[in-house]
Design a protein around this motif. Structure first.
Motif, PDB file in Angstrom:
ATOM      1  N   CYS A 275     -80.094 -83.460  38.009  1.00 60.69           N
ATOM      2  CA  CYS A 275     -78.724 -83.035  37.712  1.00 60.69           C
ATOM      3  C   CYS A 275     -77.849 -84.258  37.512  1.00 60.69           C
ATOM      4  O   CYS A 275     -77.921 -85.227  38.285  1.00 60.69           O
ATOM      5  CB  CYS A 275     -78.194 -82.180  38.862  1.00 60.69           C
ATOM      6  N   ASN A 276     -77.011 -84.207  36.502  1.00 65.42           N
ATOM      7  CA  ASN A 276     -76.037 -85.262  36.243  1.00 65.42           C
ATOM      8  C   ASN A 276     -74.653 -84.629  36.171  1.00 65.42           C
ATOM      9  O   ASN A 276     -74.366 -83.855  35.254  1.00 65.42           O
ATOM     10  CB  ASN A 276     -76.364 -85.992  34.944  1.00 65.42           C
ATOM     11  N   ARG A 277     -73.819 -84.918  37.168  1.00 64.41           N
ATOM     12  CA  ARG A 277     -72.447 -84.420  37.193  1.00 64.41           C
ATOM     13  C   ARG A 277     -71.544 -85.515  36.624  1.00 64.41           C
ATOM     14  O   ARG A 277     -71.501 -86.633  37.153  1.00 64.41           O
ATOM     15  CB  ARG A 277     -72.035 -84.058  38.604  1.00 64.41           C
ATOM     16  N   SER A 278     -70.791 -85.172  35.589  1.00 63.82           N
ATOM     17  CA  SER A 278     -69.960 -86.193  34.953  1.00 63.82           C
ATOM     18  C   SER A 278     -68.863 -85.543  34.137  1.00 63.82           C
ATOM     19  O   SER A 278     -69.097 -84.539  33.446  1.00 63.82           O
ATOM     20  CB  SER A 278     -70.823 -87.085  34.040  1.00 63.82           C
ATOM     21  N   MET A 279     -67.651 -86.083  34.210  1.00 62.29           N
ATOM     22  CA  MET A 279     -66.528 -85.680  33.361  1.00 62.29           C
ATOM     23  C   MET A 279     -66.239 -84.180  33.465  1.00 62.29           C
ATOM     24  O   MET A 279     -65.985 -83.510  32.461  1.00 62.29           O
ATOM     25  CB  MET A 279     -66.787 -86.081  31.905  1.00 62.29           C
ATOM     26  N   GLY A 280     -66.312 -83.637  34.679  1.00 62.55           N
ATOM     27  CA  GLY A 280     -65.956 -82.246  34.894  1.00 62.55           C
ATOM     28  C   GLY A 280     -66.964 -81.238  34.399  1.00 62.55           C
ATOM     29  O   GLY A 280     -66.639 -80.049  34.278  1.00 62.55           O
ATOM     30  N   ARG A 281     -68.181 -81.675  34.158  1.00 61.95           N
ATOM     31  CA  ARG A 281     -69.220 -80.754  33.712  1.00 61.95           C
ATOM     32  C   ARG A 281     -70.561 -81.209  34.287  1.00 61.95           C
ATOM     33  O   ARG A 281     -70.664 -82.278  34.889  1.00 61.95           O
ATOM     34  CB  ARG A 281     -69.285 -80.651  32.185  1.00 61.95           C
ATOM     35  N   VAL A 282     -71.588 -80.391  34.069  1.00 57.10           N
ATOM     36  CA  VAL A 282     -72.896 -80.637  34.659  1.00 57.10           C
ATOM     37  C   VAL A 282     -73.959 -80.553  33.573  1.00 57.10           C
ATOM     38  O   VAL A 282     -73.924 -79.641  32.732  1.00 57.10           O
ATOM     39  CB  VAL A 282     -73.205 -79.602  35.761  1.00 57.10           C
ATOM     40  N   ASP A 283     -74.895 -81.504  33.579  1.00 59.09           N
ATOM     41  CA  ASP A 283     -76.127 -81.393  32.794  1.00 59.09           C
ATOM     42  C   ASP A 283     -77.293 -81.328  33.768  1.00 59.09           C
ATOM     43  O   ASP A 283     -77.424 -82.191  34.652  1.00 59.09           O
ATOM     44  CB  ASP A 283     -76.314 -82.599  31.876  1.00 59.09           C
ATOM     45  N   VAL A 284     -78.117 -80.305  33.640  1.00 59.57           N
ATOM     46  CA  VAL A 284     -79.323 -80.168  34.450  1.00 59.57           C
ATOM     47  C   VAL A 284     -80.511 -80.155  33.501  1.00 59.57           C
ATOM     48  O   VAL A 284     -80.500 -79.444  32.491  1.00 59.57           O
ATOM     49  CB  VAL A 284     -79.291 -78.884  35.302  1.00 59.57           C
ATOM     50  N   PHE A 285     -81.521 -80.950  33.833  1.00 57.43           N
ATOM     51  CA  PHE A 285     -82.744 -80.971  33.024  1.00 57.43           C
ATOM     52  C   PHE A 285     -83.919 -80.571  33.899  1.00 57.43           C
ATOM     53  O   PHE A 285     -84.097 -81.093  35.009  1.00 57.43           O
ATOM     54  CB  PHE A 285     -83.007 -82.359  32.443  1.00 57.43           C
ATOM     55  N   SER A 286     -84.734 -79.627  33.391  1.00 56.86           N
ATOM     56  CA  SER A 286     -85.950 -79.219  34.072  1.00 56.86           C
ATOM     57  C   SER A 286     -87.111 -79.222  33.095  1.00 56.86           C
ATOM     58  O   SER A 286     -87.080 -78.506  32.085  1.00 56.86           O
ATOM     59  CB  SER A 286     -85.799 -77.817  34.689  1.00 56.86           C
ATOM     60  N   LEU A 287     -88.106 -80.033  33.382  1.00 55.94           N
ATOM     61  CA  LEU A 287     -89.324 -79.983  32.570  1.00 55.94           C
ATOM     62  C   LEU A 287     -90.029 -78.653  32.751  1.00 55.94           C
ATOM     63  O   LEU A 287     -90.557 -78.068  31.803  1.00 55.94           O
ATOM     64  CB  LEU A 287     -90.264 -81.127  32.969  1.00 55.94           C
ATOM     65  N   VAL A 288     -90.014 -78.159  33.968  1.00 53.86           N
ATOM     66  CA  VAL A 288     -90.804 -76.989  34.360  1.00 53.86           C
ATOM     67  C   VAL A 288     -89.980 -75.719  34.151  1.00 53.86           C
ATOM     68  O   VAL A 288     -88.781 -75.701  34.429  1.00 53.86           O
ATOM     69  CB  VAL A 288     -91.243 -77.143  35.830  1.00 53.86           C
ATOM     70  N   PRO A 289     -90.592 -74.635  33.650  1.00 55.88           N
ATOM     71  CA  PRO A 289     -89.833 -73.402  33.394  1.00 55.88           C
ATOM     72  C   PRO A 289     -89.607 -72.566  34.639  1.00 55.88           C
ATOM     73  O   PRO A 289     -90.191 -72.795  35.693  1.00 55.88           O
ATOM     74  CB  PRO A 289     -90.751 -72.648  32.418  1.00 55.88           C
ATOM     75  N   ALA A 290     -88.734 -71.587  34.469  1.00 56.67           N
ATOM     76  CA  ALA A 290     -88.563 -70.479  35.412  1.00 56.67           C
ATOM     77  C   ALA A 290     -88.210 -70.898  36.824  1.00 56.67           C
ATOM     78  O   ALA A 290     -88.882 -70.513  37.794  1.00 56.67           O
ATOM     79  CB  ALA A 290     -89.820 -69.606  35.414  1.00 56.67           C
ATOM     80  N   PRO A 291     -87.120 -71.665  37.015  1.00 55.89           N
ATOM     81  CA  PRO A 291     -86.663 -71.903  38.380  1.00 55.89           C
ATOM     82  C   PRO A 291     -86.209 -70.598  39.019  1.00 55.89           C
ATOM     83  O   PRO A 291     -85.836 -69.656  38.323  1.00 55.89           O
ATOM     84  CB  PRO A 291     -85.491 -72.879  38.202  1.00 55.89           C
ATOM     85  N   PRO A 292     -86.208 -70.510  40.345  1.00 52.97           N
ATOM     86  CA  PRO A 292     -85.896 -69.231  41.010  1.00 52.97           C
ATOM     87  C   PRO A 292     -84.444 -68.823  40.809  1.00 52.97           C
ATOM     88  O   PRO A 292     -83.576 -69.645  40.539  1.00 52.97           O
ATOM     89  CB  PRO A 292     -86.203 -69.524  42.483  1.00 52.97           C
TER      90      PRO A 292
END
Length: 734
Positions: free
Chosen positions: A634-651
């Motif tokens: 997760c990268n929190r920056s400038m009032g927004r969030v980018d989340v990257f997941s290589l793996v599918p289907a998080p709970p």
């Protein structure tokens, strides 16, 4: 309806915030039915009067310029006899109407399939096929000419009949199961179409794309190919067996896009013929846009549905239908469309949900055995009614049309208590339909049809990244969400969301990659990225594109991986998630298998390419099992969030926490299915117990099924629910 007013006109136009059906210029709820005529009277008593009579196996097209409409008249009159207020939208099944004689009359106008393993031609028709259609090539000019004449003949006949006032429109079918699929879509050992007609169509299509031979050679990386002689790729190459999961094989990509174009061109011509033949006075619709894979429908690039934007914007198509997904649709499960209702509505069309739920009536007929093509069935009338209530709520919160479909034509709804439930839902529909509609979704999934062209076919990774994500994850995060086309997002045709989810955004041109990043940053929209977003471009491929798109420094890694496990953390993004909890391909496989339709695809492939974070500014939430590398960051920056997941289907708990952090309102935190708009909220209980629904503003609440009033100016309500019970609450802002 108070006595029949002949249907002189029908159309789709905006009404109270969403496309709606109009009959004689008056808005009408598109609450419809697909059953045999003997059940019409029961549905009329329940308040449903619009039907989709299936003409697939009605013999009316007997040969070239030879028609006998007596069987059509008899079938439609059977429906009319059961309800004097009935309106009909007959399903005209091209590809089936001519099935008895087409192959014998035109043996050279058939789609040719070849074995993926050997390359040999394989002919499967009739009993040896997964369909009983003619198997014509969609590139056949002869078939298209004759089919267009046949469409005009049947529509003009119906419009000139003495029952024309009962006909509200036309549903034009094509391809296997009338859903505009390629004929061999369900034969996983075959590829089509290697007919001479398709070869000619492909070369003409290439000539429109490439200005000369040099341009084609550069694109295909082939020094000898010519526009005049180019051929479709061999079956193994078309599937992509000789390369990685993400491919830049332009020859295969071009052919798959061309094949879809041939299907869509036929669809366009036949719907236009129907529209013209009824004087443009009545609605015309089709099945299309099946984006969410299941195990016999792994990729729209294979089925021919990849050109969704083109179909959604066709001027002579008014409504678009799809069934709801076949995985996890049992008691406590989720009704999610196979197509893209929000993208359809954004293009001014009415979406129609085909509710082909198997009920306990069929369960008893089958002596309590599971039917091969469906998941677990309801075991009682009560369970059946609660599932149907969920299915109704799923369509209603989209302000969509729907039809109750007796898919096996064995009386699935032939039970007094089930019909009482359907009458109850019809009453609720009338109440909701009169109210202005506004979406309550603050989260959207962004679907990329073009990326489907660049994936290896017959691979089950899309099942995990798309369908398992939605049917088991997004379904339970406790808030409504929409699905949009990436083209509509880039063109500014979508509403503003707090969180966008990108499960298959593999291909973006350089310009669109940069445009998408600007949109997210300028609008302060957070993003959840999966696998290898933006990995492919019009100028090349690589992980640097992924880094630019996500705002997170990423790199490629070696090794094989399927799953990740969460770290122990007090971060709010991991609230209620224990350290060590696993997710990804193969996790909970037994449960997914139990609740899914069966299929042949390998269901636990390794993920490729392996993309991992290499960014000191990104917080690691999960690591890849077996590799120990960052798998979800997760990268929190400038009032927004980018989340990257290589793996599918998080709970679902992670998806819920992410949505909440991005500012989306969570209606329910207990993992139950939620459907909501500004008029109502429905909860379908995945577990037994105490439930709480929290409202985004103070509301007056009434139980729409029982009439019980909960109170005024409420922030939340609490109640007990059994597993699989569906509650539908009307809400009005105080």
């Amino acid at each position: 309806m108070d006595g029949l007013v002949p249907c002189l006109t029908s159309k789709v136009a905006e009404y109270n915030g969403r496309p709606a059906l109009f009959i004689n210029d008056k808005p009408a709820a598109a609450a419809m039915v697909f059953v045999e005529p003997k059940y019409v009277r029961s549905f009329a008593e329940a308040g449903l009067h619009i039907y989709n009579p299936d003409l697939s196996f009605t013999d009316w097209w007997l040969g070239v310029d030879e028609y006998d409409m007596s069987a059509v008249d008899a079938r439609l009159q059977d429906y009319i006899a059961g309800d004097p207020d009935i309106l009909l939208i007959p399903r005209i099944a091209m590809g089936y109407a001519e099935a008895k004689w087409w192959r014998e009359k035109f043996p050279d106008e058939i789609a040719i399939a070849r074995s993926i393993d050997t390359g040999a031609r394989v002919d499967r028709f009739g009993e040896g096929a997964s369909h009983r259609g003619s198997g014509h090539s969609f590139a056949s000019k002869i078939w298209l000419k004759e089919a267009e004449k046949a469409i005009r003949a049947i529509v003009e006949h119906i419009e000139g009949s003495d029952y024309a006032g009962h006909v509200a429109g036309y549903h034009i079918g094509g391809g296997i199961t009338t859903e505009w699929f390629s004929w061999n879509a369900y034969h996983f050992d075959l590829c089509e179409d290697y007919s001479l007609m398709m070869g000619e169509y492909f070369r003409a299509w290439l000539a429109n794309r490439y200005p000369n031979d040099d341009a084609l050679r550069e694109a295909w990386q082939d020094d000898v190919v010519l526009l005049a002689t180019a051929m479709p790729p061999e079956p193994a190459r078309m599937v992509g067996y000789d390369g990685g999961y993400l491919r830049d094989d332009r020859r295969a990509v071009d052919y798959l896009e061309c094949h879809s174009d041939a299907i869509v061109s036929a669809l366009r011509e036949l719907t236009s013929a129907a529209k013209e033949s009824c004087g443009r006075k009545k609605v015309v619709g089709v099945f299309f846009g099946y984006a969410w894979p299941h195990r016999n429908n792994a990729n729209p690039a294979r089925t021919g549905h990849v050109m969704m934007k083109k179909v959604f914007s066709l001027p002579d198509v008014d409504f678009i239908i799809s069934p709801y997904h076949y995985d996890n649709r049992a008691l406590g499960g989720y009704n999610g469309p196979q197509s893209l209702p929000d993208a359809i509505a954004a293009n001014g069309k009415l979406y129609v949900s085909e509710i082909d739920t198997i009920t306990s009536v069929i369960y008893e007929q089958e002596r309590k055995r599971r039917i091969h093509h469906f998941g677990p069935m309801p075991k009682s009338v009560r369970e059946s009614v609660e599932i149907l209530a969920r299915d109704f709520a799923a369509a209603a919160h989209l302000r969509a049309g729907y039809w109750w479909m007796d898919v096996l034509q064995r009386g699935a709804f032939d039970n007094p208590e089930i019909m009482m439930g359907i009458a109850e839902f019809r009453r609720i529909e009338d109440e909701l339909f009169a109210m202005p509609w506004k979406s309550a979704a603050e989260v959207a999934v962004v679907f990329s049809p073009e990326s489907c062209l660049h994936q290896r076919l017959l691979n089950s990774m899309p099942h995990w990244y798309l369908s398992v994500l939605r049917q088991w994850g997004l379904a339970r995060m406790g808030l409504p969400f929409e699905t949009v086309l990436i083209d509509d997002l880039l063109e500014g045709k979508t509403k503003s969301y707090r969180l966008l989810i990108f499960p298959n955004c593999y291909y973006l041109s350089d310009n669109n990659r940069r445009l998408l990043r600007r949109i997210l940053e300028n609008r302060r929209i957070s993003a959840l990225w999966f696998h290898a977003p933006g990995y492919l471009s019009d100028t090349g491929k690589g992980v640097d594109y992924c880094s630019e798109l996500t705002g997170i420094k990423l790199r490629e890694a070696g090794g094989s991986v399927k799953t990740a496990s969460f770290l122990r953390s007090s971060d709010p993004m991991l609230k209620d998630i224990r350290g060590g909890v696993r997710f990804g391909i193969g996790v909970d496989q037994w449960e997914i298998d139990r609740l899914s339709v069966p299929g042949r695809s390998p269901l636990a492939p390794d993920i490729e390419p392996v993309i991992v974070a290499d960014d000191d500014n990104a917080q690691v939430f999960a690591r890849l099992e077996g590799l120990g590398l960052p798998g979800l960051v997760c990268n929190r920056s400038m009032g927004r969030v980018d989340v990257f997941s290589l793996v599918p289907a998080p709970p679902w708990r992670f998806l819920r926490n992410l949505a909440a952090e991005c500012g989306a309102h969570v209606w329910c935190k207990s993992g139950d299915v939620i459907y909501a708009d500004n008029r109502f909220v429905a909860l379908h209980a995945t577990t037994k117990g105490q439930k709480r629904i929290m409202f985004p503003y103070k509301v007056d609440v009434v139980d729409l099924r029982t009439g019980e009033r909960f109170g005024e100016g409420l922030d939340f309500i609490e109640f007990e629910a059994a597993k699989g019970e569906t509650k539908i609450f009307g809400i009005r802002q105080s």
